[in-house]
Design a protein around this motif. Structure first.
Motif, mmCIF file in Angstrom:
data_model
loop_
_atom_site.group_PDB
_atom_site.id
_atom_site.type_symbol
_atom_site.label_atom_id
_atom_site.label_comp_id
_atom_site.label_asym_id
_atom_site.label_seq_id
_atom_site.Cartn_x
_atom_site.Cartn_y
_atom_site.Cartn_z
ATOM 1 N N ALA D 348 1.555 3.104 8.958
ATOM 2 C CA ALA D 348 0.877 3.916 7.960
ATOM 3 C C ALA D 348 -0.093 4.799 8.730
ATOM 4 O O ALA D 348 -0.366 4.550 9.907
ATOM 5 C CB ALA D 348 0.143 3.012 6.983
ATOM 6 N N PRO D 349 -0.635 5.827 8.105
ATOM 7 C CA PRO D 349 -1.583 6.666 8.832
ATOM 8 C C PRO D 349 -2.678 5.847 9.514
ATOM 9 O O PRO D 349 -3.075 6.143 10.627
ATOM 10 C CB PRO D 349 -2.169 7.569 7.748
ATOM 11 N N ARG D 350 -3.139 4.786 8.834
ATOM 12 C CA ARG D 350 -4.202 3.997 9.475
ATOM 13 C C ARG D 350 -3.695 2.806 10.259
ATOM 14 O O ARG D 350 -4.477 1.967 10.658
ATOM 15 C CB ARG D 350 -5.261 3.529 8.478
ATOM 16 N N GLY D 351 -2.383 2.708 10.487
ATOM 17 C CA GLY D 351 -1.905 1.678 11.404
ATOM 18 C C GLY D 351 -0.802 0.809 10.848
ATOM 19 O O GLY D 351 -0.216 1.092 9.805
ATOM 20 N N LEU D 352 -0.579 -0.272 11.559
ATOM 21 C CA LEU D 352 0.553 -1.147 11.284
ATOM 22 C C LEU D 352 0.542 -1.687 9.856
ATOM 23 O O LEU D 352 -0.449 -2.233 9.386
ATOM 24 C CB LEU D 352 0.518 -2.311 12.275
ATOM 25 N N LEU D 353 1.675 -1.554 9.209
ATOM 26 C CA LEU D 353 1.824 -2.058 7.846
ATOM 27 C C LEU D 353 3.070 -2.939 7.798
ATOM 28 O O LEU D 353 4.143 -2.533 8.242
ATOM 29 C CB LEU D 353 1.979 -0.868 6.887
ATOM 30 N N VAL D 354 2.895 -4.140 7.276
ATOM 31 C CA VAL D 354 4.011 -5.084 7.225
ATOM 32 C C VAL D 354 4.371 -5.411 5.780
ATOM 33 O O VAL D 354 3.498 -5.743 4.976
ATOM 34 C CB VAL D 354 3.626 -6.401 7.945
ATOM 35 N N HIS D 355 5.625 -5.254 5.424
ATOM 36 C CA HIS D 355 6.129 -5.776 4.156
ATOM 37 C C HIS D 355 7.171 -6.832 4.492
ATOM 38 O O HIS D 355 8.105 -6.570 5.247
ATOM 39 C CB HIS D 355 6.781 -4.671 3.313
ATOM 40 N N ASP D 356 7.008 -7.988 3.926
ATOM 41 C CA ASP D 356 7.873 -9.117 4.268
ATOM 42 C C ASP D 356 8.320 -9.776 2.971
ATOM 43 O O ASP D 356 7.493 -10.263 2.199
ATOM 44 C CB ASP D 356 7.045 -10.076 5.142
ATOM 45 N N TYR D 357 9.609 -9.735 2.681
ATOM 46 C CA TYR D 357 10.094 -10.298 1.414
ATOM 47 C C TYR D 357 11.235 -11.270 1.638
ATOM 48 O O TYR D 357 11.978 -11.159 2.631
ATOM 49 C CB TYR D 357 10.627 -9.194 0.490
ATOM 50 N N SER D 358 11.382 -12.175 0.698
ATOM 51 C CA SER D 358 12.579 -13.009 0.659
ATOM 52 C C SER D 358 13.166 -12.913 -0.730
ATOM 53 O O SER D 358 12.439 -12.783 -1.713
ATOM 54 C CB SER D 358 12.227 -14.467 0.946
ATOM 55 N N CYS D 359 14.487 -12.983 -0.800
ATOM 56 C CA CYS D 359 15.179 -12.886 -2.085
ATOM 57 C C CYS D 359 16.155 -14.028 -2.240
ATOM 58 O O CYS D 359 16.727 -14.528 -1.267
ATOM 59 C CB CYS D 359 15.985 -11.591 -2.156
ATOM 60 N N GLU D 360 16.336 -14.389 -3.484
ATOM 61 C CA GLU D 360 17.302 -15.430 -3.832
ATOM 62 C C GLU D 360 18.014 -14.898 -5.069
ATOM 63 O O GLU D 360 17.349 -14.510 -6.042
ATOM 64 C CB GLU D 360 16.506 -16.709 -4.144
#
Ligand code: FAD
Ligand code: SF4
Ligand code: SF4
Ligand code: SF4
Lengths: 259, 338, 285, 428
Positions: D348-360
């Motif tokens: 992101a402009p201000r740095g590291l962005l993490v999205h972490d999902y799990s699906c079932e």
């Protein structure tokens, strides 16, 4: 010269996008700053005067701590006209999507464990009209530029901002789009307050209802229609809720009866 | 009326003739449907075999969905005198020309609406008779043949088009295009024309029984089916936007930021919206969806007779492929008859 | 296509008027006197009682208001305006000398020619006294052209009665058989104002010659049915009962559609309708 | 005892404050307080469909909405098993650059620059710096325009979805974007020199670790499936949890993270410190011109790094437009799988962005989002502490100290509304 109306722009819990949308009026920014005597606008300036009495208070965001409730009440006292600015303050937006399901505390625990916060006591997000009298509403996630500027100028001239009473479909038709709902997509256009100029259906993306629910919304008919088109009832209702905020809560029972 | 011939091989040259008279607009694909778009490329000018039902009808040229009518300062109001360019719309089906004629009558009766007339004078209509699709029912509304309101009107008679000239401008156009328009009609023209009409009449697949609906609107005013429709209606207003003879509009004022200048905006409104008949004191003359639908269908099937001698539905079929919940002229007519 | 049509006057363009005086009639109804700005003085703006005008305010909008003055008193336009919303709130802020736009007159107005020589019954409810004032003044100014003049007026309470001092004064007049009532609470006016609905005043309306009488009614939407029932008892012909109706209006000239009832436009074919129209067309009252 | 309290941080997104307690020469307490209430967005993501999550998680933050969208899409596309197609990939990149330009120009010119030039807000600068202000606003508008064209709206657009776009930008729109990027470059070069010429205070300096995404093929860029740290460590994104440890503190609704037990910094400065040597063209020239030792210990250089990144974006856009103009619009793809875990890491402009999902079975069962501001908070507190201590030693009074501390917070460009969504839910 006429005295410039004083204005305060206050943010509570949300994405700060409504204030940003105001800053995004690049061409009009100079005009806005010169037409209004801006007393508070933390997102844009540092010489804020928290105690100022203002003609217009634009309040962005939903309320979800005791500290905010207190601050909101103070703003109400200081403001002649208090305007709910954007979806969060209008109806709670996404953080209010599960409003009334009774599981908020459990969710909070899941996230923060037993931490006792010193900053403030948190609570489930609510629209601002649950706490103070609201004089006018500007819907939108975030409000669209033309509609926002129109509302601002109307407020500046002491008028009530025009509240759109037509659904997204009106503008969708103005842009001559093929109707997605007719073609079997889960489009919430007919249930949603217009004013956004229908950007999503214009990109072949069904409206997700981010501006909130229009007065006349016929959820039951749309639910039946979408079921006929092959969607599962719980998927449809969940979609209604995501941006329905506090406005959908009363309607839920009726919808559940239908399925 | 003058009639000429345009050979199909010369079809592509039509654009360069029309271009001399103004902007050329023609139906262009939009998803599975069409919309009238301004075209720059001669290839885009296509005289389709079937009737083209665009998403928005020709009325979008005559009363734009949203435009400024006045500018004002605290001291005075001045009309918006923007220059309106000549526009040539191509491939307009007969039913739509009927609709334009109805609009013109409507806008010039009692009081004349100059905003409409200014645009009407600058609109050149090139009609085209095509074959009906599964929704067309103009044969039931007596709008499949049109005698006035167009400048030129095309019939596809195999390897050439028969072109009726309907106005002075139409005449100017064929004169300018004398190299492609041919005054000498082939011998078999009348035979072919009759064949075309026969084929067209045979092709209708949608046959709502419109006989007597005017009186039925009155007789069935309190019928229950109106409430059923009312429960279904989404109040999305699409039907009124799509209908070529719907005219309602709203007017609001916009101010310019930081200037003592404002604009009065006029934009399409819909009788299907809640506040359409709301007056002071929160009294709503048409508070329920059923009442609003009744108003709409009264207008389409009955009311216009009082003023103009015929109902305002022209059988274009737009309501059929617009309303998501299947409320449209044929379904209403069916209920009226049951 | 070539079209022949009259390009003037501009339908939607208001002319400018100046407020010359104002006063409060009730806590939420204010009376305004307007005159055209210099440059518009030459315009012939004749009108009939029962007609209305569209009033515009810079940037706020436009709405229909009945003309309260009489064409017999030329040059000045009078309106009685209730504060109910956006536009009317702003109109209430106007000071003497301020300007507002006006266009019209619109609507059919009362059919004066038909009314000449007739006995006239006027029934007003609440703000209905505004358009009926125009008619009242017109008749008073041409008193010899009309027969009997019976005027029944009902308001919610004493404070909400328009033109109260004028009416109270008129009670003694020979020219008019005037009866006033309020729904509740006539304290201080026991002699002049009764208590009860306006329908209850019909007990004073006697010796009516149905062939020679015309009734004119204007009031809130809920009132018409009851009043008409009373009037019908005098065997008046259906087209001699005239009702002045209200609808939402945006253009005033039969184009915007909001005021449509069946095939009629309230702004062109009305706002004055006959009782026959009511029977003939649904949704009227 | 001296207390420095900034009740309400100005010119940042969201509601936060600073609290510092000094006892003589000793630093008793330093806190960056986040008052912005928690929204529990991740908890709300549970039980939803991917498309729904992709539309509402960007509501976490308006100014990083496109980054959130790209991160969420990247995560879900791994779960749903979409093939990456070039047109979609580069269109997304173009949209991402739009956000970089918008956010950076807002931050550098409207939020930070007034500090250095001594103005309360950017509009007040108009009298003396009319040209800069006007062109900076034009640049910001350009960023918005890119997002509006590609994503439908400039804030919270919905056009980008898993599998592609509802509608791809047209030829004329791409040409328009290309032209405007080329035209804006000259201004940005001169503006970078203005920012580069500012005097940067040294009362806070201390070495730290920087982290960002590690784009493949040794390129500069704003996403990848690997993380790189300034100490040389490289880590696959899916293993982010192993090195970045989260914790909750009572004075903030935002959780904190540590790298190997120590605070670290993400953002434009981190990117240039870690992968800046991969820049090309004018961006490289400016990087070379201004890069120095102090960049490794002073977060205030972040603004300069942002300016250089805008140059990168303006140079990259014409390249991208040329590529896109040659590629046909693909059909929207359908998902091939309904379960699994996916991690999307973007800058992101201000740095590291993490999205972490799990699906079932097609529905989300687990969600974790970590935003850059949350990563930065510990370091921000560290630097604020340093500065407070040193300024106190120099005999500055409370309000002078407060002003300087605010500047540090602003240099980090904290996006407080983002920060409060740092939560991790695990629902079984
Ligand atoms: C023929 C006619 C004559 C009238 N004469 C008078 C009069 O003499 N004095 C008087 O006080 N009022 C009169 N009215 C009513 C007056 O037009 C409304 O009170 C006025 O429009 C309210 O405007 P607003 O902007 O203040 O209200 P808004 O804030 O717009 O809304 C308040 C209410 O007024 C209704 N309203 C809004 N616009 C219109 C409109 N164009 N037409 C009708 N209702 C509307 C709204 O639906 C709402 O219920 C008349 C109406 C008609 C149709
Ligand atoms: S696509 Fe959606 S918004 Fe557009 S008309 Fe259809 S239902 Fe309404
Ligand atoms: S989701 Fe619907 S309401 Fe929101 S911007 Fe898109 S079209 Fe408008
Ligand atoms: S299109 Fe159908 S659903 Fe929409 S307003 Fe018209 S009748 Fe109702």
């Amino acid at each position: 010269m006429k005295k410039r109306p004083t204005i305060g722009i206050y943010g509570f819990t949300g994405c700060a996008g409504c204030q940003l949308a105001l800053l995004d009026c690049e061409d009009e920014l100079l005009d806005i700053f010169s037409a209004l005597d801006i007393k508070v606008f933390y997102e844009a300036m540092s010489n804020n005067d928290d105690n100022a009495l203002v003609d217009i208070a634009l309040v962005e965001g939903s309320i979800n701590t005791n500290k905010q409730t207190q601050e909101l009440k103070e703003i109400r006292e200081k403001a002649k006209v208090l305007v709910a600015f954007g979806s969060c303050s209008n109806h709670g937006c996404v953080q209010a999507m599960a409003l009334g399901d009774g599981e908020w505390e459990q969710r909070f625990k899941q996230v923060y464990g037993d931490m006792k916060f010193t900053v403030a006591i948190p609570r489930e997000a609510q629209p601002i009209h649950k706490f103070v009298k609201v004089d006018a509403y500007i819907p939108g996630c975030p409000p669209a530029k033309p509609q926002m500027l129109r509302a601002l100028t109307q407020l500046m001239h002491g008028n009530q901002p025009t509240y759109t009473n037509s659904p997204v479909c009106l503008e969708c038709m103005f842009r001559e789009n093929e109707c997605l709902l007719y073609n079997g997509k889960l489009c919430l256009g007919p249930l949603t307050i217009g004013g956004c100029t229908a950007p999503c259906p214009s990109h072949n993306i069904p409206c997700i209802g981010c501006w909130g629910i229009i007065d006349e919304a016929n959820h039951i008919s749309e639910l039946k229609l979408l079921k006929e088109k092959g969607f599962k009832a719980e998927d449809i209702i969940r979609r209604f809720r995501i941006f329905g905020g506090s406005d959908i809560v009363e309607k839920i029972q009726k919808l559940l009866e239908v399925i | 009326m003058r009639a000429l011939k345009l050979a199909k091989k010369d079809e592509k040259k039509l654009f360069s003739v029309l271009e001399k008279f103004g902007e050329v607009w023609s139906p262009m694909p939009k998803g599975k449907r069409f919309s009238y778009e301004k075209i720059e490329d001669p290839e885009d000018l296509v005289l389709h075999e079937e009737c083209i039902r665009t998403i928005l009808p020709v009325k979008k040229f005559l009363m734009p969905p949203d435009f400024n009518i006045l500018s004002f300062t605290p001291q005075k109001f001045t009309i918006n005198n923007e220059e309106i360019p000549f526009k040539i719309v191509v491939s307009v089906p007969a039913c739509e020309i009927h609709a334009v004629n109805i609009l013109t009558k409507f806008y010039t009766t009692d009081y004349v609406d100059n905003y409409y007339m200014k645009r009407r004078e600058k609109l050149i209509i090139i009609g085209k008779s095509g074959l009906p699709d599964e929704h067309c029912f103009c044969h039931k509304t007596n709008t499949s043949i049109v005698e006035e309101g167009y400048d030129l009107f095309f019939f596809d008679l195999g390897d050439y088009y028969l072109v009726w000239v309907g106005s002075e401008i139409g005449d100017d156009i064929v004169r300018k295009g004398s190299d492609i328009f041919d005054e000498n009609l082939p011998k078999d023209v009348s035979q072919k024309f009759v064949e075309f009409r026969k084929q067209k009449n045979k092709s209708y697949k949608n046959n709502p029984d419109m006989e007597g609906v005017t009186d039925l609107m009155e007789l069935m005013y309190d019928a229950e089916f109106w409430d059923e429709f009312g429960d279904k209606c989404l109040s999305c207003g699409q039907c009124t936007m799509a209908c070529p003879t719907c005219t309602c509009f709203n007017i609001i004022d916009d101010l310019e930021l930081n200037k003592e200048l404002g604009h009065r905006r006029r934009y399409w409104d819909s009788c299907q919206f809640k506040d359409y008949s709301l007056v002071a004191g929160q009294h709503n003359f048409r508070g329920s969806k059923a009442e609003r639908l009744k108003l709409w269908y009264t207008h389409k099937l009955k009311a216009f007779i009082g003023h103009f001698g015929s109902p305002s539905c022209v059988g274009c079929g737009r309501c059929i492929i617009t309303c998501p919940v299947d409320i449209n002229v044929p379904t209403v007519v069916e209920k009226l008859k049951s | 296509m070539k079209y022949e049509y009259n390009k003037e006057p501009e339908l939607y363009t208001p002319i400018m008027m100046r407020v010359i005086s104002k006063r409060d009639l009730t806590p939420d109804v204010r009376f305004f006197q307007l005159v055209p700005k210099e440059e518009f003085k030459h315009l012939d703006m004749d009108y009939k009682p029962g007609q209305f005008m569209m009033l515009s305010l810079f940037g706020t909008g436009e709405a229909p208001f009945s003309i309260s003055s009489s064409p017999t008193r030329k040059g000045i336009f009078e309106f009685a305006i209730r504060e109910t919303g956006k536009l009317t709130n702003k109109i209430f802020e106007l000071k003497d000398g301020d300007m507002l736009g006006l266009r019209g007159p619109f609507g059919n107005g009362f059919p004066i020619e038909r009314m000449l020589g007739k006995d006239i019954i006027i029934v007003a409810g609440g703000l209905g006294a505004a358009p009926l004032r125009s008619l009242l003044l017109y008749i008073m100014d041409n008193r010899e052209l009309f027969g009997r003049l019976i005027y029944l007026y009902g308001a919610k309470n004493v404070d909400d009665m328009l033109y109260k001092p004028d009416f109270v004064e008129m009670l003694d007049s020979e020219q008019i058989e005037l009866f006033l009532t309020v729904d509740k609470g006539n304290e201080g006016y026991e002699d002049s104002i009764e208590e009860g609905k306006v329908t209850h005043l019909f007990k004073y309306v006697n010796d009516i010659d149905p062939a020679n009488t015309i009734a004119c009614v204007c009031g809130p939407p809920g009132m018409y049915k009851f009043v008409v029932t009373e009037i019908l008892k005098y065997n008046l012909e259906k087209d001699k009962i005239l009702l002045n109706l209200e609808r939402r209006m945006k253009c005033g000239c039969g184009k915007c559609g909001h005021c449509i009832i069946d095939y009629r436009y309230t702004c062109i074919d009305g706002p004055v309708f006959t009782y026959w129209d009511v029977i003939h067309m649904r949704e009227l009252i | 005892m001296k207390k420095v309290i900034v009740d309400h941080l100005a010119r940042v997104e969201g509601d936060g404050g600073i609290y510092v307690e000094l006892d003589g020469d000793e630093l008793k307490k330093v806190q960056v307080n986040i008052f912005e209430g928690p929204r529990l967005i991740e908890a709300l993501a549970i039980g939803k469909l991917p498309e729904e999550v992709i539309s509402f998680t960007p509501r976490i933050c308006a100014i990083c909405t496109v980054s959130h969208k790209n991160a969420a899409i990247r995560a879900f596309e791994r779960i749903l098993k979409y093939d990456e197609n070039k047109k979609t990939y580069f269109t997304r990149e173009l949209m991402h650059l739009g956000e970089m330009i918008e956010s950076h120009s807002l931050h550098v010119f409207a939020l930070a620059l007034p500090d250095y030039l001594g103005y309360p807000n950017v509009i007040a600068m108009v009298d003396k710096y009319a040209d800069v202000v006007k062109q900076a606003l034009a640049l910001k508008k350009f960023g918005n325009k890119i997002m509006q064209i590609i994503n439908g709206k400039y804030i919270h657009g919905e056009n980008a979805i898993a599998g592609g776009f509802g509608k791809f930008p047209s030829k004329s729109e791409l040409l328009e974007i290309k032209k405007e990027a080329e035209e804006s470059l000259a201004f940005m070069l001169s503006a970078t020199d203005i920012v580069g010429g500012l005097e940067i205070p040294d009362h806070l300096e201390e070495e730290t670790v920087f982290a960002c995404c590690n784009p493949a093929d040794n390129k500069f860029g704003f996403w990848s499936d690997e993380l790189i740290f300034s100490d040389g460590t490289i880590l696959p994104s899916v293993k982010y949890k192993e090195n970045l440890i989260e914790r909750v503190v009572p004075h903030s609704f935002a959780k904190r993270s540590l790298y190997k037990g120590k605070p670290f910094t993400v953002g434009a400065l981190a990117r240039l410190n870690c992968i800046g040597n991969r820049l090309k063209g004018e961006a490289r020239k400016y990087y070379k011109k201004y890069k120095n030792e102090r960049w490794l210990k002073n977060p205030i250089f972040n603004n300069l790094a942002q300016a250089i990144e805008i140059i990168y974006c303006l140079e990259r856009i014409p390249e991208l437009a040329d590529i896109l103009l040659k590629l046909p619009d693909p059909e929207l793809e359908k998902p091939k799988r309904k379960k699994g875990r996916g991690v999307g890491t973007v800058e992101a402009p201000r740095g590291l962005l993490v999205h972490d999902y799990s699906c079932e079975a097609g529905y989300v069962t687990d969600a974790n989002i970590i935003t850059p501001t949350a990563y930065n908070l510990d370091d921000m507190e560290k630097y604020i502490g340093n500065a407070a201590l040193n300024l106190n030693k120099q005999g500055k009074n409370e309000s002078q100290i407060a002003f300087e501390l605010e500047k540090i917070a602003r240099a980090y460009d904290p996006c407080i509304s983002c920060a409060t969504h740092l939560v991790h839910v695990n629902k079984k």
